[in-house]
Every structure is written in structure tokens, then in C-alpha cells.
Design an enzyme around this catalytic site. Sequence first.
Site, PDB file in Angstrom:
ATOM      1  N   CYS A 139      66.538  -1.079  48.395  1.00 13.31           N
ATOM      2  CA  CYS A 139      65.336  -0.611  49.348  1.00 13.31           C
ATOM      3  C   CYS A 139      65.735   0.635  49.816  1.00 13.31           C
ATOM      4  CB  CYS A 139      64.850  -1.488  50.182  1.00 13.31           C
ATOM      5  SG  CYS A 139      63.495  -1.363  51.029  1.00 13.31           S
ATOM      6  N   LYS A 183      51.244   0.292  53.508  1.00 12.18           N
ATOM      7  CA  LYS A 183      52.432  -0.525  53.094  1.00 12.18           C
ATOM      8  C   LYS A 183      52.480  -1.114  51.625  1.00 12.18           C
ATOM      9  CE  LYS A 183      55.707  -4.088  54.791  1.00 12.18           C
ATOM     10  NZ  LYS A 183      55.863  -5.170  55.866  1.00 12.18           N
ATOM     11  N   SER A 197      58.436  -4.496  49.751  1.00  9.30           N
ATOM     12  CA  SER A 197      58.186  -4.265  51.324  1.00  9.30           C
ATOM     13  C   SER A 197      58.530  -3.303  51.796  1.00  9.30           C
ATOM     14  CB  SER A 197      58.599  -5.678  52.125  1.00  9.30           C
ATOM     15  OG  SER A 197      58.380  -5.515  53.428  1.00  9.30           O
ATOM     16  N   HIS A 245      63.215  -5.918  46.691  1.00 11.41           N
ATOM     17  CA  HIS A 245      63.993  -7.090  47.277  1.00 11.41           C
ATOM     18  C   HIS A 245      64.117  -8.075  46.430  1.00 11.41           C
ATOM     19  CE1 HIS A 245      64.692  -5.128  51.130  1.00 11.41           C
ATOM     20  NE2 HIS A 245      63.270  -4.805  51.210  1.00 11.41           N
ATOM     21  N   GLU A 280      66.531 -10.184  46.238  1.00  2.00           N
ATOM     22  CA  GLU A 280      67.413 -10.981  46.966  1.00  2.00           C
ATOM     23  C   GLU A 280      66.362 -11.899  48.006  1.00  2.00           C
ATOM     24  OE1 GLU A 280      66.866  -7.935  49.896  1.00  2.00           O
ATOM     25  OE2 GLU A 280      67.096  -7.811  47.918  1.00  2.00           O
ATOM     26  N   ARG A 295      54.676 -12.203  61.190  1.00  2.00           N
ATOM     27  CA  ARG A 295      55.172 -11.547  62.226  1.00  2.00           C
ATOM     28  C   ARG A 295      54.473 -10.231  62.788  1.00  2.00           C
ATOM     29  NH1 ARG A 295      60.066  -8.223  60.182  1.00  2.00           N
ATOM     30  NH2 ARG A 295      58.298  -7.208  59.690  1.00  2.00           N
TER      31      ARG A 295
END
Length: 305
Positions: A142, A163, A192, A235, A237, A249
Site C-alpha cells: 500500500c 477513496k 483501501s 491489502h 493480508e 469507523r
Amino acid sequence: MPLRLPDRLPAIDLLRQENIFVMNTTRAHAQDIRPLRIVILNLMPLKITTETDLIRLLSNTPLQIDVSFMKLQSHTSKNTPVEHMMMFYRSFEELRKEKFDGMIVTGAPVEHLDFEEVSYWREIVDVFQWARTHVTSTLYICWAAQAGLFFHYGVPKYPLSQKLFGIFPQKVNDARLPIFRGFDDTFMMPQSRHSEVRREDILSCKDLQLIAESEASGVSIVMARGGREFFITGHMEYAPNTLDTEYRRDRGVRDDVALPINYYHNDNPDESPIVSWRAHANLFYSNWINYYVYQETPYDINSIS
């Protein structure tokens, strides 16, 4: 073979609950095996979560792996207990004389800044330079992928108008590469991020190979130096609930948060996520460990150059 982890690392108990075999340092020292040494520079705020996500993927190999965690002296984590950092992390200055078979550099929540404006940029540049002579193969993830591409190859990053958030299909550009052994023609990757690197900049650099990309999310994996460097814009992972946690969030503090794409059943955040990337994530990390670390690193680790 298991992963060798520091005694009392929180990830040990979390992964044992998932039936993943890990071994603490005390027991591992009783085995006469030369383990692969992997160092993780963890720049993410929630360090225990990121540790667990990466260790989960590294565990999917028959090789014994000794995992170390690196921190920067020029940056203090505000979201992880000081005791955890003191117990399990060593500074770059403490580790810089050592050599490692593999390295992972995580993302960081600093995309809104120019690289040179990041408070720890000077130190991370030292880490990037050091990795070239002290590590056999390095994964940049990232923001770290964007930073590594910028520092090593002059590739700029560009802000996105919105985003990039969700799970996106990726196309394998060269199925003959060992990193994609066992892959399907397409695979899914979580994204992200608020910025991007562009295809034309990658292709214009003769030292870079664009090995996976997406019509929807753009550049996804870039390889350099015959596999001694991989730059991953997403990502792989991530755990199944990570994007859900981010969405809830951010929704609580901003009114411009879009639903993550291709993530929830029926695009309904009240339903469970669709986990569509984990098999290829495990395969990617297993292939990296096997073909670009284990089969390339010298038995005498001090011979790495």
C-alpha cells in the site's frame, strides 16, 4: 514447520484459536534448523492487528520462519501500548547490522502528505536503501509500495477524487512467473487508499514489471530486480472483517463514506462480508516465501548482498 515468534506475542494465542501452529522462541531454540529470517517494518497504527494478519499468511508454509518486528526511532506509535513495542519491536538502528531472508514493509496512514513531508521519511529512506543489500526479497504494501516506487524508481503518486475502497478483480499479466504459480487468471484484492500510481509511469520505467492490474482499481502488483522487490498497492493480508471495521469507523465521523465495493452480501452492511481473496492471498505469500526467498537466499545469511 511452524513460525518462530517471540514469547508472549499476542498473535500466538489469536492464531492458535484458528488452529494455526506457531512456536515460541523458547521451544524453537531446541530445534537444529536454520530458519528463514523475516523482518516486518510495521507502520500501521493498530500494530497487533497487522502483526496477526501477516503472521497468519506467513504460517501457510512448511518452512520454519523466524519473525522479527522493526520500528522507527523517528516515529512513536500512539495506538499500541508502549510495553508491547518495548517487548516485541527493535529499532532500525538495532537491526541494521543484521541480514534477513525476507522483509515486509506495511502501509501507513500518511497518504495525504507528500513523501518528503512524512516525519519519518529520512529514516524510512535509510531502511529502503539498507534492504537492497541486507534482504533477499522485500514486499512493499500500500503506502509503502508507493513510497518504494517513488524512492527507488521516481514513480509519482496521485490523489484520488474518492477513496478506492472494496474488493476488486485483478488480472495476472504473466502467469509464468513463480509468484503466480497456482493462480487463476483473475483474483480478488482488497483496496483501501486515497492515492494511486499510474500504469503509464510503471510501463515507462524499464526496471519495473507490471505483473497484475485491474480495470477497476488500476496497478496492483509491480515486480523489480527479478523478484527482490514486490510493490503491492492493496491489502491481500486483510482479515475478513477489516473493511467492515474501517467502514463503520469512518461512517461515524464523516458523511462522505461510500460502501466498500464487492464486499457485503447484497451490498448490505447488515449482512456478512463476502470473503473472496483469502485463498489467493495465502498462495501469493507461500509462493513468495518458496520461490523468491527460500530458493534464492544463501544458506549463509551473511552472504546476502
